[in-house]
Design an enzyme around this catalytic site. Structure first.
Site, PDB file in Angstrom:
ATOM      1  N   GLN A 161      25.875  29.566  -6.905  1.00  0.00           N
ATOM      2  CA  GLN A 161      24.659  30.246  -7.277  1.00  0.00           C
ATOM      3  C   GLN A 161      23.590  29.867  -6.249  1.00  0.00           C
ATOM      4  O   GLN A 161      23.950  29.392  -5.175  1.00  0.00           O
ATOM      5  CB  GLN A 161      24.284  29.879  -8.690  1.00  0.00           C
ATOM      6  CG  GLN A 161      25.382  30.323  -9.698  1.00  0.00           C
ATOM      7  CD  GLN A 161      24.938  30.273 -11.153  1.00  0.00           C
ATOM      8  OE1 GLN A 161      23.827  29.993 -11.486  1.00  0.00           O
ATOM      9  NE2 GLN A 161      25.887  30.553 -12.046  1.00  0.00           N
ATOM     10  N   TYR A 188      36.287  32.239  -6.581  1.00  0.00           N
ATOM     11  CA  TYR A 188      35.922  30.833  -6.369  1.00  0.00           C
ATOM     12  C   TYR A 188      37.103  30.113  -5.722  1.00  0.00           C
ATOM     13  O   TYR A 188      38.241  30.259  -6.176  1.00  0.00           O
ATOM     14  CB  TYR A 188      35.589  30.152  -7.701  1.00  0.00           C
ATOM     15  CG  TYR A 188      34.284  30.630  -8.310  1.00  0.00           C
ATOM     16  CD1 TYR A 188      33.071  30.164  -7.821  1.00  0.00           C
ATOM     17  CD2 TYR A 188      34.265  31.544  -9.357  1.00  0.00           C
ATOM     18  CE1 TYR A 188      31.863  30.588  -8.374  1.00  0.00           C
ATOM     19  CE2 TYR A 188      33.063  31.972  -9.913  1.00  0.00           C
ATOM     20  CZ  TYR A 188      31.868  31.493  -9.419  1.00  0.00           C
ATOM     21  OH  TYR A 188      30.679  31.903  -9.961  1.00  0.00           O
ATOM     22  N   GLU A 240      21.403  32.141 -12.655  1.00  0.00           N
ATOM     23  CA  GLU A 240      21.790  32.290 -14.060  1.00  0.00           C
ATOM     24  C   GLU A 240      20.997  31.300 -14.912  1.00  0.00           C
ATOM     25  O   GLU A 240      20.611  30.222 -14.437  1.00  0.00           O
ATOM     26  CB  GLU A 240      23.297  31.999 -14.194  1.00  0.00           C
ATOM     27  CG  GLU A 240      23.786  32.063 -15.635  1.00  0.00           C
ATOM     28  CD  GLU A 240      25.312  32.045 -15.776  1.00  0.00           C
ATOM     29  OE1 GLU A 240      26.015  31.866 -14.757  1.00  0.00           O
ATOM     30  OE2 GLU A 240      25.792  32.217 -16.908  1.00  0.00           O
ATOM     31  N   ASN A 269      28.081  34.184 -17.517  1.00  0.00           N
ATOM     32  CA  ASN A 269      28.506  34.099 -18.908  1.00  0.00           C
ATOM     33  C   ASN A 269      27.309  34.184 -19.860  1.00  0.00           C
ATOM     34  O   ASN A 269      27.421  34.698 -20.969  1.00  0.00           O
ATOM     35  CB  ASN A 269      29.278  32.793 -19.128  1.00  0.00           C
ATOM     36  CG  ASN A 269      30.559  32.746 -18.322  1.00  0.00           C
ATOM     37  OD1 ASN A 269      31.074  33.781 -17.899  1.00  0.00           O
ATOM     38  ND2 ASN A 269      31.077  31.565 -18.078  1.00  0.00           N
ATOM     39  N   ASN A 287      29.451  41.187 -17.451  1.00  0.00           N
ATOM     40  CA  ASN A 287      29.955  40.114 -16.596  1.00  0.00           C
ATOM     41  C   ASN A 287      31.362  39.707 -17.002  1.00  0.00           C
ATOM     42  O   ASN A 287      31.629  39.481 -18.188  1.00  0.00           O
ATOM     43  CB  ASN A 287      29.045  38.882 -16.735  1.00  0.00           C
ATOM     44  CG  ASN A 287      29.558  37.702 -15.932  1.00  0.00           C
ATOM     45  OD1 ASN A 287      29.558  37.727 -14.707  1.00  0.00           O
ATOM     46  ND2 ASN A 287      30.008  36.653 -16.621  1.00  0.00           N
ATOM     47  N   GLU A 288      32.258  39.632 -16.037  1.00  0.00           N
ATOM     48  CA  GLU A 288      33.626  39.117 -16.234  1.00  0.00           C
ATOM     49  C   GLU A 288      34.227  39.617 -17.550  1.00  0.00           C
ATOM     50  O   GLU A 288      34.686  38.834 -18.384  1.00  0.00           O
ATOM     51  CB  GLU A 288      33.641  37.586 -16.169  1.00  0.00           C
ATOM     52  CG  GLU A 288      33.253  37.081 -14.799  1.00  0.00           C
ATOM     53  CD  GLU A 288      33.516  35.604 -14.548  1.00  0.00           C
ATOM     54  OE1 GLU A 288      33.700  34.847 -15.521  1.00  0.00           O
ATOM     55  OE2 GLU A 288      33.517  35.204 -13.365  1.00  0.00           O
ATOM     56  N   GLU A 338      30.123  37.211  -7.438  1.00  0.00           N
ATOM     57  CA  GLU A 338      30.087  35.743  -7.509  1.00  0.00           C
ATOM     58  C   GLU A 338      31.142  35.238  -6.542  1.00  0.00           C
ATOM     59  O   GLU A 338      32.306  35.655  -6.624  1.00  0.00           O
ATOM     60  CB  GLU A 338      30.430  35.230  -8.919  1.00  0.00           C
ATOM     61  CG  GLU A 338      29.355  35.498  -9.940  1.00  0.00           C
ATOM     62  CD  GLU A 338      29.691  34.898 -11.316  1.00  0.00           C
ATOM     63  OE1 GLU A 338      30.434  33.891 -11.386  1.00  0.00           O
ATOM     64  OE2 GLU A 338      29.197  35.454 -12.311  1.00  0.00           O
TER      65      GLU A 338
HETATM   66  O1  AHR Z   1      28.836  30.877 -11.845  1.00  0.00           O
HETATM   67  C1  AHR Z   1      29.283  30.177 -12.964  1.00  0.00           C
HETATM   68  C2  AHR Z   1      30.068  31.050 -13.936  1.00  0.00           C
HETATM   69  O2  AHR Z   1      31.258  31.454 -13.318  1.00  0.00           O
HETATM   70  C3  AHR Z   1      29.426  32.343 -14.347  1.00  0.00           C
HETATM   71  O3  AHR Z   1      28.565  32.200 -15.425  1.00  0.00           O
HETATM   72  C4  AHR Z   1      30.600  33.191 -14.730  1.00  0.00           C
HETATM   73  O4  AHR Z   1      30.366  34.553 -14.538  1.00  0.00           O
HETATM   74  C5  AHR Z   1      31.741  32.651 -13.897  1.00  0.00           C
HETATM   75  O5  AHR Z   1      32.853  32.385 -14.654  1.00  0.00           O
END
Ligand code: AHR
Length: 515
Positions: free
Chosen positions: A351, A244, A27, A72, A172-173, A292
């Protein structure tokens, strides 16, 4: 000493492991691009500015596909800013991370990086500040051979052949309030359908993923996924999810148990996707893409840790230093992926470099492997083949996992967590690969595996990752403080394997069949 039994059969397969399970994510965030994969002037940089030391590590990591440019960031990104003569590209605000984006690296440079690294590109389109037409233009710019205004632009920019980008994601999201254009499920479902149609009409060979829930913890989880699929089902191939893990509570058993929540998340979304199919009397199966995933918490909260004040370019943000226990959690999540190989067709570690990443660099200096590098590289290397159903009989423990990103600060009860988390793959070499996480913090575990249908097995390689200090990490000054060691005490024979796993450890075994 704890005892565990495992029963598996060569013919009882979950599914073929898609190589795209070993993907990653780059990113425009912090030093992910600038000072990460791209650093003109670095002693190892090639003529285009790509760091060869990083490329070597990407190769060793076994990455197969890379998602780009966000995250993001993408929700306010104008892709046109990142193409054409570099000297004419505008500097822009990167609103998501409050930095300045120089745009000296864009879509074409990313494609060049993918070709050098030998990975597939995956592009995410901006459905925040832009719309379906802009997304289709990007498909045309990348994939149309020529003869139209937008495809000729690519040729003028120096890339005469189409990029042939096959994998695309619709925003995204889109379920999250921190996104520029947070939508309701209905709004996004309709937008995704419109974008998907015109993108497919531009190139009918592409594969599309719609944004699903950005966490098991989202208050709209389930409803969101069902609603967007109700709209977009006929035009998409997969649904994107994010996960996450954290150890905010410094509760390592709960942290290691939390990978099991990812299994639950995947299974929940599979059920929702199949319900969407059933409603339509459709035999089509929507696949899952965990676009992710990682451990991320130290640099996640409070918000000030995540952004740099002063709109600087490529500041050191989200540079999480990973410990041994983080590597164990990553190993646990990799097992979750293998054990859902029938439906999870892609996964991108978030990432790749510097930003919550397995590869770290110093700007102008060396690159090194974080602890999390090892389970990823090993799973990519040994996990190709057919994932097998493996029945595990071992003790269980109760854990309670804290996740402050829930709708309300919440604890997830995990009352029946097996001490052993395991995956088995009938590998491409004709042998058996085993991936084992011993979640017992105190006791060694003897594991007896009955591997039916494999004939006589012999050990090819066995390693273990553990440390007396679960907080130990690799740093620039001690880059090999943590690394896998040989696992001793392995015995293999006719359809059997016996191994002894140290407490709090991640082990990988590669076995070959012998006459
Ligand atoms: O990977 C970091 C951030 O986590 C990304 O930009 C977003 O998609 C997620 O909230």
């Amino acid at each position: 000493m704890r005892q565990a039994k495992v029963l598996l059969d060569r013919n009882f397969t979950i599914g073929r492991v898609d190589p795209r399970l070993f993907g990653a994510f780059v990113e425009h965030l912090g030093r992910g691009v600038y000072g990460g994969i791209y650093e003109p002037g670095h002693p190892t940089a090639d003529e285009k500015g790509f760091r060869r030391d990083v490329l070597d590590l990407v190769n060793e990591l076994g990455v197969t596909i890379v998602r780009y440019p966000g995250g993001n960031f993408v929700s306010t990104y104008d892709w046109e800013d990142g193409v054409g003569p570099v000297e004419k590209r505008p500097k822009r605000l990167n609103y998501a991370w409050r930095t300045t984006e120089p745009n000296t690296f864009g879509t074409n440079e990313f494609i060049d990086f993918c070709r050098l690294a030998g990975v597939q590109p995956m592009l995410v389109v901006n459905l925040g500040t832009r719309g379906p037409g802009d997304a289709a233009n990007l498909v045309e710019y990348c994939n149309h051979p020529g003869g139209t205004r937008t495809s000729e632009l690519r040729r003028e920019h120096g890339w005469s052949e189409p990029h042939g980008v096959k994998f695309w994601r619709l925003g995204n999201e889109m379920d999250s309030d921190w996104q520029t254009a947070a939508n309701s499920a209905e709004e996004y479902g309709r937008l995704a359908l419109r974008a998907a149609k015109i993108m497919r009409w531009t190139d009918d060979t592409i594969e599309l993923g719609v944004s699903g829930s950005s966490g098991l913890n989202r208050s709209t989880y389930g409803y969101w996924d069902a609603t967007v699929l109700d709209h977009a089902f006929d035009y998409v191939d997969s649904i994107s999810l994010h996960a996450y893990l954290n150890n905010w509570k410094d509760d390592t058993p709960a942290f290691l148990a939390s990978a099991d929540l990812v299994d639950a998340f995947l299974e929940g979304v599979i059920a929702v996707a199949d319900a969407a199919a059933a409603k339509r009397r459709s035999s089509k199966r929507i696949m899952l893409s965990l676009d992710e995933w990682s451990v991320w918490y130290r640099t996640r909260r409070p918000f000030e840790y995540r952004v740099a004040r002063g709109w600087s370019a490529a500041p050191s943000i989200l540079e999480e230093v990973y410990s041994v226990e983080d590597a164990l959690a990553v190993g646990g999540l990799l097992i979750s992926l293998l054990n859902h190989a029938d439906r999870v067709r892609c996964a991108c570690l978030a990432q790749l470099v510097n930003v919550i990443a397995p590869i770290m660099t110093e700007t102008g200096g060396p690159a090194w492997r974080q602890t999390t590098f090892y389970p990823i590289a090993q799973t990519s290397r040994f996990g190709r083949g057919d994932a097998l159903h493996a029945k595990v009989d071992c003790g269980i423990y109760a854990a309670s996992y804290y996740d402050p990103y829930s709708a309300e600060d919440a604890f997830y009860p995990l009352p029946h967590t097996p001490y052993l988390k395991l995956s088995a793959v009938a590998n491409e070499a004709g042998g058996l690969s085993l991936f084992a996480l011993n979640r017992d913090m105190e006791q060694e575990m003897t594991v007896s595996v009955n591997a039916r249908g494999f004939g006589r097995l012999a050990l090819a390689e066995a390693t273990v990752l553990t440390d007396g200090d679960l907080k130990a990490a690799n740093t620039k000054t001690a880059p090999f403080r943590v690394k896998p060691a040989r696992l001793s005490g392995v015995a293999a024979g006719p359809e059997t394997v016996r191994m002894e796993l140290p407490p709090a450890s991640w082990s990988v075994l590669s076995l070959k069949t012998v006459p």
